[in-house]
Design a protein around this motif. Structure first.
Motif, PDB file in Angstrom:
ATOM      1  N   GLU A 222     -29.216  -7.463  28.970  1.00 20.62           N
ATOM      2  CA  GLU A 222     -29.982  -8.148  30.004  1.00 20.62           C
ATOM      3  C   GLU A 222     -29.198  -8.236  31.308  1.00 20.62           C
ATOM      4  OE1 GLU A 222     -33.164  -9.165  30.212  1.00 20.62           O
ATOM      5  OE2 GLU A 222     -33.328  -8.009  28.352  1.00 20.62           O
TER       6      GLU A 222
ATOM      7  N   ARG B 267     -29.144  -4.833  32.850  1.00 18.82           N
ATOM      8  CA  ARG B 267     -30.479  -4.523  33.357  1.00 18.82           C
ATOM      9  C   ARG B 267     -30.712  -5.193  34.708  1.00 18.82           C
ATOM     10  NH1 ARG B 267     -35.104  -2.508  30.860  1.00 18.82           N
ATOM     11  NH2 ARG B 267     -37.067  -3.161  31.826  1.00 18.82           N
ATOM     12  N   ARG B 268     -30.329  -6.458  34.823  1.00 17.90           N
ATOM     13  CA  ARG B 268     -30.472  -7.154  36.103  1.00 17.90           C
ATOM     14  C   ARG B 268     -29.671  -6.476  37.203  1.00 17.90           C
ATOM     15  NH1 ARG B 268     -30.818 -11.854  32.805  1.00 17.90           N
ATOM     16  NH2 ARG B 268     -28.539 -12.040  32.767  1.00 17.90           N
TER      17      ARG B 268
END
Length: 350
Positions: free
Chosen positions: A225, A228-229
């Protein structure tokens, strides 16, 4: 691991998702020029005029389309650099069949984007002139895929990848200038970490229109995550920078590909349009906000995006995301930008 793509392909075999029977067509009267789709016939992967016309017949008002090269139907004879003319002839033949009206009211392949090796520099003009001669009413540009990646696991999704270093080749700029001299479009296809290269090239060749594929093609598969950010932030920054170049337009779509990591392709039940819209909305909204409706055009990328969803929910999702746009903005997004960029003049049908 997924099975490899057929030899000579950049894509895995097409595994179509079944249409959801509970989906009604949103905004059914909105005319659409599908700005990006493919047709091909390979072992285990057939998607030709019958198949595309069948998707169109499901209800969205697709009135025309732009055929995009996929290294299909190349000639097996003649000089190597001219063999890709075979695909342009193939697409032009498909367009002639569609123009009879026998397959419906959609002008399939009203514009054609073929392949040529732009590293040939000024010499690529020979290929462009031959393409114009073979399809003078429809040939509108060139796409040369420049996908580069460092993760070897990506080979499960891209068989026979293009050579590395195309965007840095010393003769590429000269090849891009040959496109501009003829009023032809450069369809730009690379993962998001090369968007800055497109900004550089667009500055060097301001006379050539760049059509950015797949919403800038965020490569997000297999990331945590936090990663991904970070990558989405980099995509957003570089997309905004690229959008500041007036000779660049954006194709909004292609978000059903596995590279974005949404996982719709592996779900036992295909997603609804609202599920697609929830995942895709940040990317669609960002692109439209960066480029403006008059420099964005909606695309299906079928049959490739058919691995994630059906044709009806795909277009419903895009329509739902822009539900708050004005009628004029929707017409730009779904029809007028593509008509202008690819010089599509649709004949009236009696």
């Amino acid at each position: 691991m997924r099975e490899a793509a057929p030899a000579g392909s950049y894509l895995p075999p097409t595994e179509r998702r079944h249409e959801r029977s509970d989906e009604e067509i949103l905004d059914p009267d909105l005319e659409i020029i599908d700005a990006h789709h493919h047709l091909y016939d390979r072992p285990g992967a057939r998607y030709l005029l019958d198949e595309y016309a069948g998707d169109v017949a499901l209800g969205h008002r697709i009135v025309g389309s732009v055929y995009i090269e996929i290294m299909a139907m190349a000639r097996t004879w003649g000089p190597e650099h001219l063999r890709s003319i075979g695909e342009i002839e193939f697409a032009n033949g498909i367009a002639a069949m569609a123009a009879t009206g026998f397959y419906g009211d959609c002008d399939v392949a009203a514009a054609i984007v073929g392949y040529a090796d732009l590293r040939r520099g000024h010499a690529v003009g020979e290929v462009l002139d031959e393409a114009i001669a073979r399809a003078p009413e429809r040939f509108r540009g060139i796409r040369q895929i420049t996908l580069e990646y460092d993760d070897p696991a990506m080979s499960a999704y891209i068989s026979n990848p293009p050579p590395r270093g195309i965007l840095d080749h010393p003769d590429l700029v000269a090849g891009l200038r040959e496109l501009g001299r003829r009023g032809l479009v450069y369809d730009a296809n690379a993962f998001h970490h090369r968007l800055s290269d497109f900004s550089r090239l667009a500055d060097e060749v301001p006379e050539t229109v760049f059509a950015l594929n797949h919403t800038g093609f965020p490569l997000l598969i297999g990331l945590s995550e936090d990663q991904r950010r970070e990558e989405i932030a980099a995509w957003r920054r570089d997309l905004r920078e690229l959008a500041s170049r007036p000779n660049v337009v954006c194709k909004v779509g292609g978000l059903g590909q596995v590279f974005l990591g949404f996982g719709f392709d592996s779900r036992p039940v295909p997603p609804t349009s609202r599920e697609l819209a929830s995942a895709w909305e940040p990317f669609v909204v960002e692109a439209i906000d960066a480029f403006g409706a008059d420099r964005c055009m909606m695309m299906s990328n079928f049959p490739v995006d058919g691995r994630s969803c059906g044709f009806v929910p795909y277009w419903n999702a895009l329509k739902y995301i822009v539900r708050g746009a004005s009628r004029e903005e929707k017409e730009q997004l779904f029809q007028l930008t593509a008509e202008r960029v690819y010089r599509i003049d649709r004949p009236s049908r009696s």
